[in-house]
Design a protein around this motif. Structure first.
Motif, PDB file in Angstrom:
ATOM      1  N   PRO A   5      46.929 -73.851  87.255  1.00  0.00           N
ATOM      2  CA  PRO A   5      47.081 -74.801  88.357  1.00  0.00           C
ATOM      3  C   PRO A   5      48.545 -74.976  88.764  1.00  0.00           C
ATOM      4  CG  PRO A   5      46.010 -75.821  86.441  1.00  0.00           C
ATOM      5  CD  PRO A   5      46.391 -74.450  86.054  1.00  0.00           C
ATOM      6  N   ARG A   6      48.768 -75.221  90.044  1.00  0.00           N
ATOM      7  CA  ARG A   6      50.127 -75.497  90.515  1.00  0.00           C
ATOM      8  C   ARG A   6      50.582 -76.878  90.083  1.00  0.00           C
ATOM      9  NH1 ARG A   6      48.243 -73.428  95.545  1.00  0.00           N
ATOM     10  NH2 ARG A   6      48.863 -71.258  95.758  1.00  0.00           N
ATOM     11  N   LYS A   7      49.675 -77.854  90.230  1.00  0.00           N
ATOM     12  CA  LYS A   7      49.976 -79.235  89.862  1.00  0.00           C
ATOM     13  C   LYS A   7      48.842 -79.762  89.000  1.00  0.00           C
ATOM     14  CE  LYS A   7      50.745 -82.269  93.003  1.00  0.00           C
ATOM     15  NZ  LYS A   7      50.785 -83.002  94.274  1.00  0.00           N
ATOM     16  N   MET A   8      49.174 -80.664  88.084  1.00  0.00           N
ATOM     17  CA  MET A   8      48.142 -81.282  87.256  1.00  0.00           C
ATOM     18  C   MET A   8      48.364 -82.788  87.235  1.00  0.00           C
ATOM     19  SD  MET A   8      47.725 -78.823  83.974  1.00  0.00           S
ATOM     20  CE  MET A   8      49.422 -79.001  83.509  1.00  0.00           C
ATOM     21  N   LYS A   9      47.283 -83.529  87.224  1.00  0.00           N
ATOM     22  CA  LYS A   9      47.406 -84.973  87.124  1.00  0.00           C
ATOM     23  C   LYS A   9      47.835 -85.363  85.712  1.00  0.00           C
ATOM     24  CE  LYS A   9      45.105 -89.181  88.492  1.00  0.00           C
ATOM     25  NZ  LYS A   9      43.929 -89.781  89.112  1.00  0.00           N
ATOM     26  N   PHE A  10      47.267 -84.678  84.698  1.00  0.00           N
ATOM     27  CA  PHE A  10      47.619 -84.949  83.301  1.00  0.00           C
ATOM     28  C   PHE A  10      48.020 -83.647  82.621  1.00  0.00           C
ATOM     29  CE2 PHE A  10      44.384 -88.112  84.481  1.00  0.00           C
ATOM     30  CZ  PHE A  10      45.161 -89.256  84.349  1.00  0.00           C
ATOM     31  N   ARG A  11      49.125 -83.678  81.883  1.00  0.00           N
ATOM     32  CA  ARG A  11      49.642 -82.471  81.233  1.00  0.00           C
ATOM     33  C   ARG A  11      48.787 -81.995  80.075  1.00  0.00           C
ATOM     34  NH1 ARG A  11      54.621 -82.222  78.640  1.00  0.00           N
ATOM     35  NH2 ARG A  11      54.302 -84.363  77.960  1.00  0.00           N
ATOM     36  N   ARG A  68      34.596 -66.684  90.375  1.00  0.00           N
ATOM     37  CA  ARG A  68      33.985 -67.986  90.650  1.00  0.00           C
ATOM     38  C   ARG A  68      34.407 -69.075  89.669  1.00  0.00           C
ATOM     39  NH1 ARG A  68      29.061 -68.138  93.299  1.00  0.00           N
ATOM     40  NH2 ARG A  68      29.387 -70.368  93.118  1.00  0.00           N
ATOM     41  N   ILE A  69      35.291 -68.759  88.739  1.00  0.00           N
ATOM     42  CA  ILE A  69      35.768 -69.763  87.778  1.00  0.00           C
ATOM     43  C   ILE A  69      37.285 -69.827  87.853  1.00  0.00           C
ATOM     44  CG2 ILE A  69      33.814 -69.636  86.201  1.00  0.00           C
ATOM     45  CD1 ILE A  69      35.377 -67.664  84.508  1.00  0.00           C
ATOM     46  N   PHE A  70      37.845 -70.977  87.501  1.00  0.00           N
ATOM     47  CA  PHE A  70      39.295 -71.142  87.530  1.00  0.00           C
ATOM     48  C   PHE A  70      39.741 -71.895  86.271  1.00  0.00           C
ATOM     49  CE2 PHE A  70      43.272 -73.221  88.595  1.00  0.00           C
ATOM     50  CZ  PHE A  70      43.989 -72.152  89.119  1.00  0.00           C
ATOM     51  N   PRO A  71      40.720 -71.368  85.538  1.00  0.00           N
ATOM     52  CA  PRO A  71      41.188 -72.038  84.311  1.00  0.00           C
ATOM     53  C   PRO A  71      42.103 -73.217  84.633  1.00  0.00           C
ATOM     54  CG  PRO A  71      42.370 -70.003  84.642  1.00  0.00           C
ATOM     55  CD  PRO A  71      41.346 -70.066  85.720  1.00  0.00           C
ATOM     56  N   ASP A  72      41.548 -74.417  84.588  1.00  0.00           N
ATOM     57  CA  ASP A  72      42.304 -75.602  84.986  1.00  0.00           C
ATOM     58  C   ASP A  72      42.535 -76.575  83.832  1.00  0.00           C
ATOM     59  OD1 ASP A  72      39.663 -76.232  84.728  1.00  0.00           O
ATOM     60  OD2 ASP A  72      39.549 -77.459  86.537  1.00  0.00           O
ATOM     61  N   ARG A  73      42.067 -76.245  82.619  1.00  0.00           N
ATOM     62  CA  ARG A  73      42.251 -77.151  81.479  1.00  0.00           C
ATOM     63  C   ARG A  73      43.366 -76.652  80.576  1.00  0.00           C
ATOM     64  NH1 ARG A  73      36.909 -78.779  78.423  1.00  0.00           N
ATOM     65  NH2 ARG A  73      38.565 -79.752  77.236  1.00  0.00           N
TER      66      ARG A  73
END
Length: 135
Positions: A5-11, A68-73
């Motif tokens: 992700p470019r930006k995250m709400k929580f690190r 169709r999936i994105f690693p965002d965690r």
């Protein structure tokens, strides 16, 4: 290039649970062929990229692939030989949670046998059992 992700709400995030089956992302939308998850697991950005490269190398960039999936965690870890305490470690890599029924990749613009072979190569790179699906 690895996805993140470019930006995250929580690190940093909790590990969480993965109950149930996939209720969204479980139907082919973009392509004619797809690969669907049968088991549940975390899939890292490296594994997604490795599977994508295996597929594109096989059919020499004909056709089209949709991921169709994105690693965002974020997954954090402490360095080796660090004692207890000292807080949660730094982010090491990113994952996506995949539950049974989730479409991972879609493909169009190539014939059936080539698509099956491409998805077979890609599924060897992933930590989940997969199934080939078509429209």
């Amino acid at each position: 290039m690895l996805m993140q992700p470019r930006k995250m709400k929580f690190r940093k995030s909790f590990r969480g649970k993965m109950p149930g089956n996939s209720s969204r992302g479980n139907k082919l939308v973009f392509g004619k062929y797809g690969v669907k998850s049968i088991t549940r697991s975390w899939i890292t950005a490296r594994q997604i990229e490795s599977a994508r490269r295996a597929m594109t190398r096989l059919f020499k960039r004909e056709g089209q692939i949709w991921i169709r999936i994105f690693p965002d965690r974020p997954v954090s870890a402490q360095p080796a030989e660090v004692g207890m305490g000292g807080g949660k470690g730094a982010t090491q890599f990113f994952v996506t949670t995949v539950t049974p029924g989730r479409i991972i990749f879609e493909m169009d613009g190539i014939d059936l046998n080539l698509a099956k072979e491409a998805f077979r190569l890609a599924s060897h790179k992933l930590p989940v059992k997969t199934k080939f699906v078509e429209k």
